[in-house]
Design a protein around this motif. Structure first.
Motif, PDB file in Angstrom:
ATOM      1  N   CYS A  87       0.820  -1.221   0.000  1.00 31.39           N
ATOM      2  CA  CYS A  87       0.000   0.000   0.000  1.00 31.39           C
ATOM      3  C   CYS A  87       0.853   1.271   0.000  1.00 31.39           C
ATOM      4  CB  CYS A  87      -0.911   0.023   1.227  1.00 31.39           C
ATOM      5  SG  CYS A  87      -2.216  -1.238   1.221  1.00 31.39           S
ATOM      6  N   LEU A  88       2.119   1.155   0.429  1.00 30.43           N
ATOM      7  CA  LEU A  88       2.960   2.342   0.562  1.00 30.43           C
ATOM      8  C   LEU A  88       3.239   3.011  -0.777  1.00 30.43           C
ATOM      9  CD1 LEU A  88       5.619   1.214   3.211  1.00 30.43           C
ATOM     10  CD2 LEU A  88       3.470   2.437   3.578  1.00 30.43           C
ATOM     11  N   GLU A  89       3.116   2.249  -1.865  1.00 30.33           N
ATOM     12  CA  GLU A  89       3.392   2.802  -3.193  1.00 30.33           C
ATOM     13  C   GLU A  89       2.497   3.999  -3.510  1.00 30.33           C
ATOM     14  OE1 GLU A  89       3.042   1.383  -7.863  1.00 30.33           O
ATOM     15  OE2 GLU A  89       3.469  -0.119  -6.317  1.00 30.33           O
ATOM     16  N   PHE A  90       1.321   4.043  -2.889  1.00 29.89           N
ATOM     17  CA  PHE A  90       0.355   5.095  -3.195  1.00 29.89           C
ATOM     18  C   PHE A  90       0.394   6.244  -2.185  1.00 29.89           C
ATOM     19  CE2 PHE A  90      -1.151   1.228  -5.163  1.00 29.89           C
ATOM     20  CZ  PHE A  90      -1.470   1.652  -6.443  1.00 29.89           C
ATOM     21  N   LEU A  91       1.351   6.205  -1.268  1.00 33.38           N
ATOM     22  CA  LEU A  91       1.473   7.257  -0.260  1.00 33.38           C
ATOM     23  C   LEU A  91       2.502   8.304  -0.687  1.00 33.38           C
ATOM     24  CD1 LEU A  91      -0.128   5.168   1.371  1.00 33.38           C
ATOM     25  CD2 LEU A  91       1.291   5.743   3.352  1.00 33.38           C
ATOM     26  N   PRO A  92       2.391   9.524  -0.189  1.00 36.96           N
ATOM     27  CA  PRO A  92       3.390  10.557  -0.494  1.00 36.96           C
ATOM     28  C   PRO A  92       4.774  10.136   0.005  1.00 36.96           C
ATOM     29  CG  PRO A  92       1.439  11.510   0.533  1.00 36.96           C
ATOM     30  CD  PRO A  92       1.296  10.034   0.660  1.00 36.96           C
ATOM     31  N   ASP A  93       5.803  10.609  -0.680  1.00 37.02           N
ATOM     32  CA  ASP A  93       7.173  10.237  -0.308  1.00 37.02           C
ATOM     33  C   ASP A  93       7.489  10.617   1.133  1.00 37.02           C
ATOM     34  OD1 ASP A  93       7.556   9.254  -2.830  1.00 37.02           O
ATOM     35  OD2 ASP A  93       8.582  11.031  -3.601  1.00 37.02           O
TER      36      ASP A  93
END
Length: 261
Positions: free
Chosen positions: A11-17
């Motif tokens: 899911c982290l792929e879709f979170l802001p850096d």
């Protein structure tokens, strides 16, 4: 690898850096304590998807269909609800569909009672629903009870929701068969036609087709309207592209590179 951790990391792929950097630092500090690492990841995902400005992953453009699906669930028609959701998700843009798939998978794993306890007072299933329901379905016109019912149903059936709907598969098969037989591929109605009550899945199919046709018609009217100034036309085309990129690309095709947004 741990299924819980793998689903959360996906899911982290879709979170802001900035959030990814934040969680990376936190994970490094608790690398020897897996339950604490899981709580850290859950808290970060809750922080991101709990933002009120985050648009729901299940688009409100087809709210009437969402309302119909919730009614199917209230009446215990689960098979029809699964197929209606499958059709709904086919109408989503690829990125939001994939983000929703990953989030639902994480929710399903994190909901298990044997997994790390996420909240002191409520079971994992309710904690997960409370954190992410608003990021999946949100509308002031849909009662909270129906939203909760729909989200929990999606979590429980997440493995089936992203498959090709049976009705769509049948429709494509029939069209291909007509082509092979040299018939009009759109000529799928046999026998006399008359007014009749349609099923929920037929309604969803018709709604999908009608919506797409109306959107194409709207795009064409913007594109060919000679009364619009160049600036206004550019603004309207840009708005349309942001909301419906797939239809925009299909309409312009090879002319896409010449469109000034």
């Amino acid at each position: 690898a741990d299924e819980w951790l793998r689903a959360a990391v996906d899911c982290l792929e879709f979170l802001p850096d900035s959030l990814v950097v934040e969680v990376s630092r936190g994970l490094a500090a608790c690398s020897e304590d897996q339950p604490e690492c899981k709580r850290l990841l859950f808290g970060l995902l809750d922080k991101h998807y709990g933002q009120t400005q985050h648009p729901p992953l299940l688009s409100n453009h087809i709210f009437d269909i969402h309302s119909g699906i919730s009614e199917l669930l209230v009446n215990g028609k689960k098979e029809q609800a699964v197929e209606a959701l499958q059709l709904c998700l086919k109408m989503q843009d690829p990125r939001s569909r994939e983000e929703l798939r990953r989030l639902l998978r994480f929710m399903a794993v994190a909901s298990k009672p044997e997994e790390v306890k996420l909240h002191k007072e409520v079971e994992n299933r309710m904690a997960v629903k409370r954190s992410f329901a608003g990021a999946i379905v949100y509308s002031r016109r849909l009662a909270k009870g129906k939203v909760d019912l729909m989200v929990l149903f999606m979590v429980e059936n997440h493995g089936d929701l992203f498959k090709i709907p049976v009705s769509l598969h049948r429709l494509v098969s029939d069209r291909l068969l007509n082509i092979v037989r040299g018939k009009d591929p759109d000529d799928l109605i046999t026998g006399p036609t008359y007014c009749r009550r349609i099923t929920s899945k037929d309604y969803v199919e018709n709604a999908q087709k009608t919506t797409q046709n109306e959107l194409r018609s709207l795009l064409q009217s913007i594109h060919k309207n000679a009364q619009l100034s160049t600036k206004e036309k550019r603004r309207l085309l840009g708005q349309f592209y942001k909301g419906h990129p797939e239809i925009f690309i299909q309409y312009f095709g090879s002319r896409l590179a010449t469109v000034d947004l």
